[in-house]
Design an enzyme around this catalytic site. Sequence first.
Site, PDB file in Angstrom:
ATOM      1  N   SER A   1      -2.788   5.282 -13.842  1.00  0.00           N
ATOM      2  CA  SER A   1      -3.768   5.025 -14.924  1.00  0.00           C
ATOM      3  C   SER A   1      -4.245   3.576 -15.042  1.00  0.00           C
ATOM      4  CB  SER A   1      -3.248   5.477 -16.300  1.00  0.00           C
ATOM      5  OG  SER A   1      -3.330   6.887 -16.431  1.00  0.00           O
TER       6      SER A   1
ATOM      7  N   GLY B   1      -9.451   4.834  -5.429  1.00  0.00           N
ATOM      8  CA  GLY B   1      -8.134   4.206  -5.583  1.00  0.00           C
ATOM      9  C   GLY B   1      -7.057   4.843  -4.718  1.00  0.00           C
ATOM     10  N   VAL B   2      -5.908   5.091  -5.319  1.00  0.00           N
ATOM     11  CA  VAL B   2      -4.761   5.667  -4.618  1.00  0.00           C
ATOM     12  C   VAL B   2      -5.141   7.029  -4.023  1.00  0.00           C
ATOM     13  CG1 VAL B   2      -2.437   6.594  -4.942  1.00  0.00           C
ATOM     14  CG2 VAL B   2      -3.102   4.519  -6.137  1.00  0.00           C
ATOM     15  N   ASP B   3      -5.823   7.828  -4.818  1.00  0.00           N
ATOM     16  CA  ASP B   3      -6.246   9.167  -4.406  1.00  0.00           C
ATOM     17  C   ASP B   3      -7.052   9.116  -3.102  1.00  0.00           C
ATOM     18  OD1 ASP B   3      -6.402  11.861  -4.784  1.00  0.00           O
ATOM     19  OD2 ASP B   3      -7.901  11.797  -6.381  1.00  0.00           O
TER      20      ASP B   3
ATOM     21  N   GLY C   1      -5.939   1.812 -12.832  1.00  0.00           N
ATOM     22  CA  GLY C   1      -7.129   1.503 -12.046  1.00  0.00           C
ATOM     23  C   GLY C   1      -8.371   1.971 -12.766  1.00  0.00           C
TER      24      GLY C   1
ATOM     25  N   ASP D   1       0.861  -1.187   0.000  1.00  0.00           N
ATOM     26  CA  ASP D   1       0.000   0.000   0.000  1.00  0.00           C
ATOM     27  C   ASP D   1       0.898   1.237   0.000  1.00  0.00           C
ATOM     28  OD1 ASP D   1      -1.576   2.181   0.735  1.00  0.00           O
ATOM     29  OD2 ASP D   1      -2.759   1.016   2.172  1.00  0.00           O
TER      30      ASP D   1
ATOM     31  N   TYR E   1      -8.760   4.411 -14.560  1.00  0.00           N
ATOM     32  CA  TYR E   1      -8.481   4.907 -15.915  1.00  0.00           C
ATOM     33  C   TYR E   1      -8.144   3.803 -16.925  1.00  0.00           C
ATOM     34  CZ  TYR E   1      -8.737   9.755 -14.215  1.00  0.00           C
ATOM     35  OH  TYR E   1      -9.164  10.949 -13.690  1.00  0.00           O
TER      36      TYR E   1
END
Length: 176
Positions: A127, A37-39, A129, A15, A131
Site C-alpha cells: 500500500s 509497481g510490485v505487481d 506505492g 527488488d 495506494y
Amino acid sequence: MGNEDHTGITLIQGDITGQSVDAVVNAANSSLLGGGGVDGAIHRKGGPKILEECRELRASRYEEGLPAGQAVATTAGDLPARWVIHTVGPVYSTSEDRSGILSSCFTESLRVAGELGAGSVAFPAISTGVYRWPLDDAARIAAQAVMNSSAQVPDIRFVLFDERALSAFQKAFDTA
Ligand code: ADP
C-alpha cells in the site's frame, strides 16, 4: 544485504522479484490481472503462468475480484520461488481508518503461507506505492501485524525498494 534481525524477521533493501524464497507476496489489486509497481515487476519477471492462474481464480473463487485484506496463492512461474501470494492492500484514506485491512494483508498472507508449508516469505511494503499509504505508518502496521501473527513461518523478509523504505521499517521494528 540483510540488515536487521528480529526472531526470524529480516529487513532487506532490494527488488522482491530476485528473492529466493518459498513465497513472494504481491501487492496486487483486486482485479488480480496485473498492475504497476510490485505487481508489474512480478508478472514481468514471473512470466505468463502467474497471470493464467490469476485468470482462473477470477473465473472461479473470485469472480468479483480479490477483496482488500485477503490473500490467495498461485504458482510463482519463472520467479526463484514456489508461490506468489497475492494480497490487495487498501488505498490510503484520510477520512476512514483502513489500518485493519492493511494489517489483515500481512496476517492473511502469513496464514496462506503457513497452510502451504512455506518456510520463507518475502513481503513488499504493501500500500505504500500507488495506494499512497504514508511509509512510517504502513511500516508500523506491518511490524505489529507480523510480530503478533501466530502463523508458523520461520523466515520472514521485508524487501524494501529504497533506503527510505528500509529505514522506515527499521525504525518500526525497533520500536514495535
Ligand atoms: P500498492 O499498490 O499496494 O501501493 P505498489 O506496488 O505500488 O503497491 O508499491 C508498494 C511498495 O513497493 C512501494 O514502496 C514501492 O516503492 C515498492 N516496490 C515497487 N517495486 C518493487 C520491487 N520490484 N521490489 C520491492 N519493492 C517494490
